[in-house]
Design a protein around this motif. Structure first.
Motif: not given
Length: 398
Positions: A286, A288-289, A365-366, A368-369, A371-373, A395
């Motif tokens: 990700h 941004w992270s 926030r990083a 969380t992102q 984990e979503k990615n 990933n």
């Protein structure tokens, strides 16, 4: 924090110039107030207080406060518009018969001048106003006796010729100082730099922050001030090296170079066909992270170490290692919920340049992102005494 009895005493004290009363939670009202108390121009060396829900005459205004209001108040500390970040605490709601009161306790800054949205505010007696040039000078001189962080120390072997002043005047100043102030600015370049902590007037030389951000050759004076990127062909360091690159320029330009490198070289995307035969893009990391983790390393590392920041990319993960473990109020029990700054000027600079959005927010926030990615939760090694290490797995669908 204060007690209800102490609040009653603050309400009755109409003479103190370290107490401000207001009924507004608008940031353009609270920001200058916090800024002024942080600067502690009268040099009380004691906390200042903002009493919310109180009229100027000391009478309660009949206000009630919601959780949303308290969140707005807390945002003044974390949104990065007051720089350096203020040390402030927001009380619980105090209930009185004629209204509710919330108290903001503000600790005098060790690193004045503090600014809100590019403007320095102070309190003199009951008056809050914009600081004059001479008043700012007093705050700058006071800061010299409080210097504790490495980036504020004078770089004794340097002078103005070691800095790229065009970047400071053309790029940085307009982002930091209000346009009206710039138009009236008749200070020499040393005073302009000193007002933003990039120059030490006592020793007549740039600070370490000045060299790191605007230096022509930062690593000449601060040998560890670079980032070493290495990409391996395998999953360990005995694998062959596929590619390596070193980033060693001044932060004013190098942060953009690093950002572009992460976005265009490290992060990759490819289409994946789903159950409905529609393609979606997935990324190995990700963007941004990953950028946030690298910028966090730059902001928090110890620049007294001669070791660089290392970014190791393996076929299945990325490791980021920087000198300097957890700092100040941050420990293994409260990370990443607590914040403290080893380099207060660099933290402010990265906020001004847009590489930090809010203080004490990016890492959470990083996580969380990532984990979503599909990268899973990053692994932080908090046991290293002199280093900080984070591992980000590729990933799982890559």
């Amino acid at each position: 924090m204060v007690t209800k009895e102490e609040v009653s005493g603050l309400l009755a004290d109409m003479e103190s110039n370290y107490i401000e009363r207001t009924i507004s939670v608008r940031e353009d009202k609270l920001g200058p107030a916090v800024c002024a108390l942080s600067n502690d121009f009268p040099n009380h060396k004691r906390p200042g207080y903002i009493l919310l829900g109180v009229n100027d005459n000391g009478q309660l205004a009949g206000c009630t406060w919601t959780d949303q209001d308290l969140q707005k108040i807390g945002n003044v500390k974390t949104n990065g518009n007051v720089l350096p970040q203020p040390s402030m605490t927001v009380s619980d709601v105090f209930h009185f018969s004629k209204g509710e009161v919330v108290v903001i306790e503000v600790i005098p800054s060790l690193f004045p001048p503090v600014r809100y949205d590019g403007r320095c505010w102070i309190r003199v007696g009951p008056r809050r106003d914009k600081a004059s040039i001479d008043e700012e000078k007093i705050l700058i001189e006071r800061r010299a006796s409080n210097v504790k962080t490495y980036d504020l120390l004078p770089a004794l072997d340097t002078n103005l010729t070691d800095m790229n002043l065009d970047y400071f005047k053309i790029t940085y100043l307009p982002l930091t100082i209000e346009e009206e102030v710039l138009s009236q600015n008749n200070r020499d370049i040393e005073e302009q730099l000193a007002s933003l902590r990039f120059y030490d007037l006592t020793y007549n030389c740039p600070t370490n922050a000045g060299i790191l951000v605007f230096g022509k050759k930062p690593v000449y004076f601060i040998p560890g001030a670079y980032i070493q990127y290495v990409k391996f062909k395998g999953d360990d360091m005995i694998s062959d090296v596929d590619f390596e690159k070193r980033f060693s320029g001044a932060f004013i330009t190098e942060l953009k170079t690093i950002d572009d490198f992460i976005k265009n070289i490290i992060v990759k995307e490819r289409p994946v066909r789903g159950d409905s035969f529609r393609e979606t893009l997935i990324s190995n990391y990700h963007y941004w992270s990953l950028r946030e983790m690298v910028m966090n390393a730059i902001m928090h590392r110890s620049y007294e170490s001669n070791a660089p920041i290392y970014i190791y990319e393996f076929i299945n993960r990325i490791e980021i290692v920087n000198s300097g473990g957890l700092y100040g109020a941050v420990n293994i029990h409260n990370f990443p919920n607590a914040s403290d700054y080893r380099n207060v000027v660099l933290a402010e600079t990265m906020k001004v340049l847009g590489y930090v959005n809010r203080f004490n927010y990016g890492i959470k926030r990083a996580i969380t992102q990532l984990e979503k990615n599909g990268n899973g939760t990053p692994i932080f090694d908090l046991t290293l005494i002199s280093k900080f290490k984070v591992t980000i797995n590729i990933n799982k669908n890559w």
